[in-house]
Structures are given as structure tokens and as C-alpha cells.
Scaffold this active site. Structure first.
Site, PDB file in Angstrom:
ATOM      1  N   HIS A 174     -10.828  -9.016  -1.361  1.00  0.00           N
ATOM      2  CA  HIS A 174      -9.407  -8.871  -1.057  1.00  0.00           C
ATOM      3  C   HIS A 174      -8.965 -10.017  -0.154  1.00  0.00           C
ATOM      4  O   HIS A 174      -9.716 -10.443   0.732  1.00  0.00           O
ATOM      5  CB  HIS A 174      -9.142  -7.539  -0.360  1.00  0.00           C
ATOM      6  CG  HIS A 174      -9.181  -6.380  -1.303  1.00  0.00           C
ATOM      7  ND1 HIS A 174      -8.416  -6.329  -2.422  1.00  0.00           N
ATOM      8  CD2 HIS A 174      -9.901  -5.235  -1.278  1.00  0.00           C
ATOM      9  CE1 HIS A 174      -8.655  -5.188  -3.058  1.00  0.00           C
ATOM     10  NE2 HIS A 174      -9.553  -4.519  -2.380  1.00  0.00           N
ATOM     11  N   LYS A 567       0.231   3.957   2.314  1.00  0.00           N
ATOM     12  CA  LYS A 567       1.536   3.393   1.931  1.00  0.00           C
ATOM     13  C   LYS A 567       2.389   4.443   1.217  1.00  0.00           C
ATOM     14  O   LYS A 567       3.619   4.382   1.240  1.00  0.00           O
ATOM     15  CB  LYS A 567       1.316   2.173   1.023  1.00  0.00           C
ATOM     16  CG  LYS A 567       2.589   1.434   0.633  1.00  0.00           C
ATOM     17  CD  LYS A 567       2.265   0.059   0.086  1.00  0.00           C
ATOM     18  CE  LYS A 567       1.560   0.148  -1.260  1.00  0.00           C
ATOM     19  NZ  LYS A 567       2.469   0.504  -2.363  1.00  0.00           N
TER      20      LYS A 567
END
Length: 903
Positions: A174, A567
Site C-alpha cells: 500500500h 471510513k
């Protein structure tokens, strides 16, 4: 801990007064303070030499102003610091940003060096065997955890649990490592020079030489472009991660095993078979994670596996050769057994010339000759010579155990269970594959591919690529064994059919020759976490699952996503939902007699499940760990935890200790009782935090506002990783925004919203301060959450946050954020005690405080650039203002270095 000394010693009275007040009571170790002062002065010298006194003085002006901004006697200092940042020419602002970034790299190095210094001092102290008590040992080591486990469950059960211990970090690519590899390499060289400086005599030639070379290396760091010119390819990312194995992990992990065995067995360690199993397994998504990354193809996956295999085989070859050359034991004193003789005779018959050469070099040293033979066979394996090489790592293990048995029988037990045992541990840990490569793909990609295949029409290039991945897995398994590849993670698993689809696709690709697959569901959203137990109950009825579980002792792996759930519903509700999901899945697995491994998709930042891993493990529900802990390690976290041998050893020991201890009766009872006792508190917090979070993120126009008040769009321009920052092109919806830039952007804006928003409202909804203080003390989940949020809040800066929020021209949303920040800070301080954040962790508190002015300097430069870009007529990325864009990206890299977390 970061002393405020920087590029020089203060020379004027005002500077001395301000810096003196700022540093008062810092409690920084003398050795580290000396390191920071020296490195800062060397950087100051480099700045003078490279940019003249003008650059140095500009850096010092801004530095002093940001420090004064924390002094009550200079209330206008913050505005003055902002004015200084605005006054620079764009070229000067660029240089100043680079100077502060270099400083943070040096301070981070000094902090790491101090940690290593402390760890080495501890390692030099005697460690008693657990058989005679554990007095003097720290509370978070495997040895101490094992002693406590023995006292609770008895010797036999404790030994059974130790035998089953497993720690499985999975390295991912990532895009969270903001540093270039060239910068990391320069810092590593500086680390070696700092060690040499420590060892040199004060005032001597070696000390002078080390300082001169450090000055040269800091000059290299200053002159190295801090930003990548282009994104790394997936193969570049594979090779970057391989550096961690080559420099640290390959040799460090066996030393972890040895250190634990030493602590458990005292003087007996090294003279008989160890009790510590090879409990570490290293996984990797680098080159295998294709969810949203079109650049990871089947050919990349094949290459990633080949690169890893080449690294481990070279490592084994060198290790065998090194130990073999030292095993100069004569046959008269250490006679070989019949099995060792047979190994040599087989080799001599197959390779008579090489055998004659080895016999000449090692006369009457049979064990040495055989280890050198094994080294040659590993080399042949690496070259792909099937006739002379090993087909499987188990064959090498068998030969090593043969040598070990022969040495032990001949009385050379120290050799049998010393160097040879280290080789055995390395092969058991890494095999011939090094990393257990995992494939990840989105469930919708599978569904689309199957729709095409079932229709029987011409298939798209994407579907052909999906099928080719299964062929790549089969090839890897054939060449390097089942451990080399076989886990297939399904992102956004929302139904049991999403898991069955993987096996259907494998049959489309290869028919009856499909590879062996452990299909791992990944539950990411709030709704998916709630549905997980039902999906799993259906999935295990599928024939492919039943067959595979029967072959593996009824084992099943389930992955939980921290990023998207946070999120989705906010950090508080996500943490509670994750706990509840783990609790239900663990209960279902226990009732079904399934050996469950929960795979935690945690990130480095607190908004993505980051924070201390060992405390998080001890906060998990009963039976959700059971001696097995698997998690993703991402970006800068990989190098922070595994890049230095002493720190890597300490981290592995801590996590393994928590993993072993989490399933002790007292820990399970504690977490279970607390979850039951505070269930109503959890329910209130869940509802209140979600409502508060939705009031922000579901407000009309929130997504474009977020993109305006943070450098979210600009982060996508940084060449951090091969994977795109967004799943789509629009910022009108958060659904297409990856969790990494979501967290990274809020961090850069010094708001850190992803780590804390909604907690204050949740605690306020409970309202009972006495009850909440009690819960903080007794409920591990809440304590971990509060402590992580305290750290996140300590790294926020309301003065700077207000300036970012003002960019959006939405006073309602800005006020909502600031109100929640205020109430969350108030509640966290009330629960943790004291008058300020982190007063219960004074060392950590001071470390954050001492970094803040320097991060502020970079934030002010970033704000300057962001305002210019927001006011430009053309959109960012279109060439509107390349110089401002470069300044912003430089500041992003610097703030990431200063805060020590990104996404």
C-alpha cells in the site's frame, strides 16, 4: 523523544530563553540528546555549505518562530511564523521544506538508535530461566507469558499452546511509505556511522572519521531528490520489501527463537533440542494484490514468487556455506553416523569431481563436507537444476536433521543444537519461497468474469487475466510447494457465493488440475461484518471448502478489514463492530470445532487499525486469537518494525507474547466480563458515534469539501506506490476513495479526523464519568481505543487545522469538526487523567510536543502551497503551478516523516 536542538545552538538571548522554556523537563536521555545535537549541527553545516548563510538563517527564523508559538509570553508568534513561511520565495520555501524534512529523518534515526541502544543494554543483562522464576524480565516477552500460562493451565497444556504458536505478518505494498528508497538507504548508512561513532574513543581519530563520513552522508541526504520522479512498478515494490529480508529478517528470526529458548531453558539452551517452534510465517501481498491495481498481473505474480525464492535460496546457500566452513570437527572425535555417510556417498557417486575437491579441502571432516554438499545442492535448486537440486524444502530439512542427529550422537551437541538448529529454523520459517504469496481480488471482478464465461461467448482481456492468475498459482505451487502460494483473498465478500466463485474460476482455468486454494473471505464494510457468521456457515458446506478443511485439520482463515469499515461508519462504531464480528465468528468456529485464524487488515495509522499491536491483541474477544495472530504490515510500518535487527526482535517477541497470553484463562475472563459489563455502554457509544459521523460525511457536498480542505487530490500525484489512490475518477462520493488517502489526507491537514471523529459525542452520550473511568480501567477494548485516540489527538493542531478547514468555505462543516475535536479532547483527558493529553504517558507526551513545532513549519509551507493551488484558475495536475505543487509534495513527505505515520 525529540530534543528541540536543531541546526545550531541558539546564539541570542531571546532564542536561549524560548528554547530553554520549551525544553524544560524533557527527560530526554543524555546520549540521545547528544546524538540529536550532533546530527542537527552537522545538518546546519551542510545547509551553510550548500545554500550559504542566507538559507541557514531563514531556516532558523522559521524554527524559532514555531517554537515561540508554544510559549505563552509570545502570543503573536504563530502569526509571525505563518508570515515568515509566506515571505519566502518559492525556491527558498522549497529549500526550507527540504531542510526540515532532512532534520526529521535525522531525528527519527536518533530515536531508533536510542531504542537499539536501550535494547542492547537490556540484552546484556542476565535473564533467568523461567524454571526459577521470571524476576527481572519485562512483562511482555514470550518467556514471561509462557511462565504465566504454565501457572494457569499447567506444564503440558502450556507446552501444547507454545507448540501451536503462530505469528504471521503479511507485508503489503500500500502506498504509505513517503520516503524514497535512496533516502532510506542513506539513513541506514548514517545509522551504521552513528554506531561507529558510539564505539570510537572520544576525541580520537575514529570519532573524527565517523563524524566526517556522517557529514558526507548528510550532504548526500540533502542533495538526494526527496520525491520519486515516477511511481514504482509492482516489481520495484517486491524488490524493496526483499531488502528487509536480506538486511534483517532472514538472520534475525532464528535469533528470536534462540533468545526465547535461552530465557525458557537457561544453560540447557543450545545443548539439546529447543522447545521453541519456528512460529513466524511471513506473508506477502506484494505482487499478488490486484484489487484495484491493474498493474499487478499474472506475470508479475510469477516474477514476485521467483524473486522471493531467489533471495531465500541465496540466503540458505550462504548460511550453509558459512556454518559448514566452521564445522571443522574431525572424524576421530566426532564420528559421523551411517546416515551422514550415506548422504556423502550418494553425492560422491553423482558428482565425483566436486566430491574429490571437497574431500581434499575437508580431509577427515565429514560433517563439514556434508554441509558444504547441502550448500551446493541449494545452489543447484536456485539455478533450476532438477537433477542436482532439491525438489522440496522438506528434503533439505531431512538432510539437516540427519546432520544434527549425527552430531548429537557423537557428543557435539553444542554444534547440533547451535548453528545447525539455526539453519533448521530458517528452512522451517521460510522454506524455498521466503514469503507465502497471497492473491487478492475484488468479488465483483470474479462475478463479471463468470458471467462472461457462463455465457460461452468471447471473453474480455480482464477475464483472461483472471484465469491466468490461477495458472500462475498452479505453477508456483508446482515449483515451490503449497506454502509458496495458495491463499486467495476475496475483497468485499458479501455472500457465500463470492467464495464459491473462486473455485469455479479455477476450474474454468485448469479443470481438474486447478491449484490447491485456501479461499479467504475479507469482510470490510459494517454490513458485511454483521453478515459474516452466516456467510461462513454456508461457505463451509461447499464441497471444496469441506475437502480443504479436512486436509488441513479443519482450519479456516477469515480476514477483517479495518480501513473501509472505519471510513464506512466512523472509527468508534467500526471498532465495536469488529469486536462483535470477531466474537460471533470465534463462537461459531468453536461450536463447529473449526481451528480459526482471524486475519486483521490493519494499517499503520490509527484510523486504519494502527497502534501498538500487542495491546490490541490483548483486547480481542475470547477464542478469537487462540495462539494465532495474522495481520497486514503496511508501508512505513514494515521498515519501522522490521528494518533494524534489535527492534525487529523486540517487536516479534512482544507480539508473540501477547498472542500466547491472549488465550490464557485470566485474559479471556477479563475481556469477556468487561464486554458483558459494558455492553450497554458499547451500544450507546455505537449509535451516538455513527449518527455523529454520518452528520459529517453524509452532509451534502462533503466529498468535494473534503478534497478541498485537505491535500487529498495532491496525494494522488505523489509517486508513493503502484496502486491508484482512487477506485474511480470522481471525488463526489467517498465510496470510490481508498482508505489510505482518506487517512493520509486528514493526517496531513493536522486534523487526524479518521482516528477519532465521533468518540467525544459517544462518550458524552454515556455521560457517566465515573462509569467511563471505570470502563477505561477494566475494559481492554475501550482502553486501547482511548489510548490510540489520545495519541491521534496529540498529533492534531487546532490552529493549523482551522486554516485547512477555512479553505472549504463551509463554516457549518468546519465547525462540526472543531466541536467534535473539542469534546473528544475533553473526554479523553478526563478518562486518562491530568490536564493535558498523554499525561499518563509522559515520555510519549514529550516526544510529540517536541516534534510539533518542526511539523508546524512544514504545515505552514504546505498551507501556503495549497492556498496557491486552490486559488489557481486551472485544476491541480494540469500545470497550473508546478512549483507550488512541488512545494506541497515536499511538505507532504516532510510532515509524514515528522508525524511518523501516513496512511
Amino acid at each position: 523523544m525529540t530534543p528541540a536542538h536543531s541546526f545550531s545552538e541558539p546564539t541570542n538571548t531571546e532564542a536561549i530563553r524560548v528554547i530553554g522554556r520549551f525544553e524544560a523537563g524533557r527527560g530526554t536521555p543524555d546520549a540521545m540528546r547528544t546524538d540529536v545535537r550532533m546530527l542537527g549541527q552537522l545538518l546546519g553545516q551542510v545547509l551553510r555549505e550548500a545554500g550559504g548563510d542566507g538559507l541557514f538563517e531563514d531556516v532558523e527564523r522559521l524554527r524559532l518562530a514555531t517554537i515561540q508559538a508554544y510559549d505563552e509570553e509570545t502570543p503573536d508568534a504563530f502569526e509571525r511564523a505563518a508570515a515568515i513561511a509566506e515571505s519566502f520565495t518559492i525556491a527558498r520555501a522549497d529549500e526550507v521544506a527540504r531542510a526540515f524534512t532532512c532534520y526529521f529523518h535525522l531525528v527519527n534515526l536518533a530515536e531508533e538508535h536510542q531504542r537499539v541502544r536501550v535494547l542492547r543494554e537490556r540484552a546484556g543483562q542476565p535473564v533467568p530461566s523461567t524454571g526459577s522464576g521470571t524476576q527481572g524480565q519485562t512483562a511482555d516477552t514470550v518467556a514471561t507469558a509462557y511462565a504465566r500460562l504454565r501457572s494457569e493451565v499447567g506444564d503440558d497444556e502450556a507446552r501444547r499452546r507454545l507448540d501451536g504458536l503462530r505469528f504471521h505478518p503479511v507485508f503489503t505494498a500500500h502506498p504509505t511509505e513517503a520516503r524514497r528508497r535512496a533516502v532510506s538507504s542513506s539513513i541506514r548508512r548514517l545509522s551504521e556511522l552513528l554506531t561507529q561513532h558510539d564505539a570510537a574513543s572520544a576525541g580520537g581519530s575514529e570519532e573524527h572519521r565517523a563524524r566526517r563520513r556522517m557529514l558526507e552522508e548528510i550532504d548526500t541526504l540533502w542533495r538526494t531528490a526527496p520525491l520519486r520522479s515516477q511511481k514504482p512498478s509492482p516489481t520495484d515494490e517486491v524488490r524493496t520489501v526483499m531488502g528487509v529480508f536480506d538486511e534483517t529478517l532472514f538472520t534475525t528470526v532464528p535469533h528470536v527463537y534462540r533468545r526465547i529458548d535461552d530465557a525458557l531453558r537457561g544453560e540447557e539452551s543450545g545443548s539439546s533440542a529447543p522447545v521453541v517452534p519456528a512460529f513466524v510465517r511471513i506473508g506477502s501481498w506484494v505482487g499478488g494484490d490486484r484489487d484495484g491495481n491493474p498493474f499487478v498481473t499474472a506475470s508479475v505474480t510469477r516474477e514476485a514468487s521467483q524473486i522471493a525464492a531467489d533471495h531465500v535460496l541465496r540466503g540458505l546457500e550462504r548460511a550453509l556455506d558459512r556454518i559448514g566452513r566452521t564445522l571443522t570437527l574431525s572424524a576421530d572425535d566426532t564420528p559421523p553416523n551411517a546416515e551422514v555417510v550415506a548422504v556423502w556417498e550418494r553425492f560422491a557417486a553423482e558428482e565425483p569431481e566436486l566430491a574429490a575437491e571437497l574431500a581434499t579441502r575437508s580431509p577427515d571432516e565429514p560433517h563439514r563436507r556434508v554441509l558444504l554438499v547441502l550448500s551446493r545442492r541449494v545452489a543447484a535448486t536456485r539455478r533450476g537444476d532438477s537433477a542436482q537440486g532439491y525438489a522440496r524444502p522438506e528434503e533439505l530439512l531431512e538432510d539437516l536433521r540427519t546432520v544434527q542427529s549425527s552430531l548429537a550422537a557423537a557428543g557435539a551437541k553444542r554444534h547440533a543444537f547451535g548453528g545447525v538448529q539455526h539453519l533448521i529454523w530458517q528452512v522451517e520459517t521460510y522454506g524455498f519461497h521466503l514469503t507465502e504469496l497471497e492473491v487478492r481480488q475484488h468479488s465483483q471482478v470474479h462475478a463479471k468474469a463468470l458471467a462472461e464465461l457462463d455465457a460461452g461467448e468471447a471473453i474480455s482481456a480482464q477475464t483472461e487475466e483472471v484465469l491466468e492468475v490461477f495458472r500462475a498459482i498452479a505453477d508456483i505451487q508446482r515449483d515451490r510447494g503449497l506454502r509458496a502460494a495458495g491463499r486467495y483473498v476475496v475483497s468485499f465478500t458479501q455472500a457465500a457465493s463470492d467464495l464459491a466463485n473462486v473455485h469455479r474460476l479455477a476450474r474454468y482455468a485448469l479443470g481438474d488440475d486447478a491449484p490447491v486454494l485456501d479461499v479467504v473471505p475479507l469482510f470490510e464494510t459494517f454490513a458485511d461484518l454483521q453478515s459474516a457468521p452466516g456467510i461462513l456457515a454456508e461457505a463451509v458446506t461447499f464441497p471444496e471448502f469441506r475437502e480443504r478443511m479436512a486436509a488441513t485439520g479443519n482450519r479456516l482463515e477469515v480476514m477483517l478489514g479495518y480501513s473501509d469499515s472505519s471510513k464506512d461508519v466512523g472509527p468508534v462504531a467500526a471498532n465495536l463492530a469488529l469486536y462483535e464480528a470477531q466474537e460471533k465468528i470465534a463462537r461459531w468456529a468453536q461450536e463447529s470445532e473449526i481451528e480459526l485464524t482471524l486475519f486483521h487488515g490493519r494499517g499503520g495509522a490509527l484510523g486504519r487499525g494502527g497502534g501498538p499491536a500487542n495491546s490490541a491483541i490483548l483486547a480481542q474477544p475470547p477464542h478469537s486469537v487462540d495462539g494465532r495472530f495474522k495481520l497486514t504490515e503496511q508501508g512505513e510500518v514494515i521498515f519501522a518494525r522490521y528494518g533494524e535487527p534489535a527492534i525487529a526482535m523486540r517487536h516479534i517477541d512482544q507480539v508473540a507474547a501477547a498472542t500466547l497470553l491472549a488465550s490464557s484463562p485470566t485474559e479471556e475472563q477479563r475481556t469477556s466480563r468487561a464486554a458483558e459489563r459494558y455492553a450497554e455502554v458499547a451500544s450507546i457509544m455505537d449509535a451516538a458515534s455513527r449518527e455523529r459521523f454520518f452528520s459529517l460525511v453524509k452532509a451534502e457536498g462533503f466529498a468535494p469539501w473534503f478534497a478541498t480542505v485537505t491535500p487529498m487530490e495532491e496525494i494522488g500525484l505523489l509517486a508513493l506506490g503502484s496502486r491508484p489512490a482512487r477506485r474511480g475518477l470522481s471525488v463526489e462520493s467517498l465510496e470510490d476513495l481508498r482508505a489510505i488517502p482518506w487517512v493520509f489526507a486528514w493526517t496531513q491537514a493536522r486534523i487526524n479526523l479518521a482516528g477519532w471523529f465521533g468518540l467525544g459525542t459517544a462518550l458524552d452520550a454515556v455521560g457517566d464519568e465515573e462509569l467511563l473511568i471505570e470502563a477505561y480501567r477494566e475494559w481492554p477494548l475501550l482502553r486501547t481505543m482511548i489510548d490510540n485516540v489520545a495519541m491521534s489527538l496529540a498529533k492534531t493542531d487546532e490552529r493549523i487545522a482551522r486554516q485547512y478547514l477555512a479553505l472549504g468555505d463551509r463554516d457549518d462543516l468546519a465547525q462540526l469538526v472543531l466541536d467534535e475535536l473539542a469534546i473528544t479532547r475533553q473526554w479523553v483527558i478526563r478518562l486518562t487523567g491530568g490536564e493535558r493529553l498523554l499525561e499518563n504517558k509522559p515520555v510519549l507526551q514529550r516526544a510529540v510536543q517536541l516534534r510539533s513545532p518542526y511539523v508546524d513549519a512544514l504545515s505552514l509551507l504546505q498551507l501556503r502551497a495549497l492556498r496557491a493551488l486552490r486559488s489557481a484558475e486551472e485544476p491541480t495536475g494540469s500545470g497550473a503551478d508546478a512549483e507550488q505543487q512541488r512545494l506541497l509534495l515536499l511538505s507532504v513527505s516532510g510532515v509524514a516523516a515528522g508525524l511518523q505515520n501516513t496512511g
